[in-house]
Design an enzyme around this catalytic site. Structure first.
Site, PDB file in Angstrom:
ATOM      1  CG  ASP A   1      -1.646  -0.820   1.512  1.00  9.79           C
ATOM      2  OD1 ASP A   1      -2.829  -0.749   0.188  1.00  9.79           O
ATOM      3  OD2 ASP A   1      -2.161  -1.586   1.825  1.00  9.79           O
TER       4      ASP A   1
ATOM      5  CD  GLU B   1      -5.012  12.173   1.420  1.00  7.16           C
ATOM      6  OE1 GLU B   1      -4.812  13.103   1.468  1.00  7.16           O
ATOM      7  OE2 GLU B   1      -5.700  11.835   1.490  1.00  7.16           O
ATOM      8  CG  ASP B   2      -3.431   6.909   3.977  1.00  3.26           C
ATOM      9  OD1 ASP B   2      -4.339   8.264   4.859  1.00  3.26           O
ATOM     10  OD2 ASP B   2      -3.571   5.552   3.042  1.00  3.26           O
TER      11      ASP B   2
ATOM     12  NE  ARG C   1      -7.011   0.850   7.608  1.00  8.23           N
ATOM     13  CZ  ARG C   1      -6.795   1.287   6.766  1.00  8.23           C
ATOM     14  NH1 ARG C   1      -5.322   1.993   6.319  1.00  8.23           N
ATOM     15  NH2 ARG C   1      -7.288  -0.131   5.516  1.00  8.23           N
TER      16      ARG C   1
ATOM     17  CG  HIS D   1      -8.507   6.315   5.184  1.00 10.70           C
ATOM     18  ND1 HIS D   1      -8.165   6.520   4.175  1.00 10.70           N
ATOM     19  CD2 HIS D   1      -8.276   7.222   6.319  1.00 10.70           C
ATOM     20  CE1 HIS D   1      -6.749   5.781   4.935  1.00 10.70           C
ATOM     21  NE2 HIS D   1      -7.124   5.460   6.191  1.00 10.70           N
TER      22      HIS D   1
ATOM     23  CB  ILE E   1      -5.965  -1.846  -3.161  1.00 14.10           C
ATOM     24  CG1 ILE E   1      -5.095  -1.114  -3.912  1.00 14.10           C
ATOM     25  CG2 ILE E   1      -6.060  -3.452  -3.601  1.00 14.10           C
ATOM     26  CD1 ILE E   1      -3.562  -0.832  -3.692  1.00 14.10           C
TER      27      ILE E   1
ATOM     28  CB  CYS F   1      -4.857   7.587  -1.338  1.00 14.22           C
ATOM     29  SG  CYS F   1      -5.996   7.419  -0.970  1.00 14.22           S
TER      30      CYS F   1
HETATM   31  N1  GLY Z   1      -5.450   0.138   0.815  1.00  9.57           N
HETATM   32  C1  GLY Z   1      -5.282   1.426   1.301  1.00  9.57           C
HETATM   33  C2  GLY Z   1      -5.761   1.092   3.043  1.00  9.57           C
HETATM   34  O1  GLY Z   1      -6.522   0.647   2.505  1.00  9.57           O
HETATM   35  O2  GLY Z   1      -4.881   1.837   3.565  1.00  9.57           O
END
Ligand code: GLY
Length: 255
Positions: free
Chosen positions: A60, A65-66, A133, A163, A244, A250
């Site tokens: 991933d 961005e995460d 998350r 998100h 995904i 992202c």
């Molecule tokens: N596949 C992106 C995520 O779940 O973070």
């Protein structure tokens, strides 16, 4: 205005990315081409794009961005809530790149978890989704760091989406794309809300980049609504990333 963008080339194991989509596995070669087209669209929007090398062991990791929040005062390295993604935030080339652009680089610490896909910037204020998350501790740490730099934040509990920015996109000038659970949220009542129909909900994940808005391919109603606001639209195919749970926001850090 954004001057810089950071992206990461998809992992050769992108097909193993976390997903809830049930749309099949991404095709690596196609994802690479879509990523190149994404970089071209960003370049057209006038930003300098820093392209980081692929990190094949992290499926991933193209969803940069995460792993960091880039504000106008500081960058904050996150602590992803997905355990398979946690080490993405420690990848040396990302840390080095953030230090290249920022004097001040902060970090979220255990037991906080936060993914910046859950954070929407509106000027100096940051909406932070509490999700599977991002936990309260992570949000608290983030808000404390923002306040240290004269910025502010507030939390938004999520019910359905992965998100926060799965269902919200701020396009500047008070224009906010809203889908699903956010349509009637009183926190967003003062925005010029542009409601996205359920059959095009994925299309709510657009990104504003200077005079342009990048819109995913295949969402004509979203495209029309954004054009009606006067923005120049750049269409980018994200079909492989959608498989995904990924989208336009992202795939980059914009600052
Ligand atoms: N596949 C992106 C995520 O779940 O973070």
């Amino acid at each position: 205005m954004f001057k810089n963008v950071i992206v990461r080339i998809p992992s050769k194991h992108v097909s193993d990315g976390i997903t809830s989509a049930n749309e099949g596995k991404p095709i690596y070669e196609k994802a690479l081409v879509q990523h190149e087209n994404y970089v071209s669209a960003l370049t057209k929007a006038g930003v300098d794009v820093t392209v980081l090398k692929p990190e094949d062991e992290f499926p991933d990791s193209c969803f940069v961005e995460d792993v960091a929040l880039c504000t106008k005062k500081c960058a904050i390295i996150t602590r992803p809530g997905a355990s398979s993604r946690r080490e993405e935030a420690a990848l040396p080339d990302m840390i080095k790149t953030l230090h290249h652009f920022y004097t001040h680089v902060e970090q979220i610490k255990e037991p906080g978890t936060i993914e910046a896909g859950d954070i929407m910037m509106v000027g100096d204020h940051f909406y932070i989704g509490l999700s599977a998350r991002t936990n309260q501790e992570g949000a608290n740490q983030m808000i404390s760091i923002l306040e240290k730099y004269g910025l502010s934040g507030e939390t938004v509990p999520l019910k359905e989406v992965l998100h926060l920015k799965t269902g919200l996109a701020y396009l500047e000038n008070n224009n906010l794309l809203v889908a699903g659970e956010f349509k009637n949220d009183p926190r967003f009542a003062d925005f010029n809300k542009v409601e996205i129909d359920p059959d095009e909900a994925y299309g709510a994940n657009c990104i504003w980049v200077n005079d342009y808005v990048l819109v995913p391919e295949g969402y004509p109603k979203v495209q029309k609504k954004i054009e009606a606001l006067g923005y120049k639209v750049l269409i980018v195919d994200t079909s492989e990333f959608r498989k995904i749970d990924g989208g336009l926001s992202c795939l980059s850090l914009r600052f």
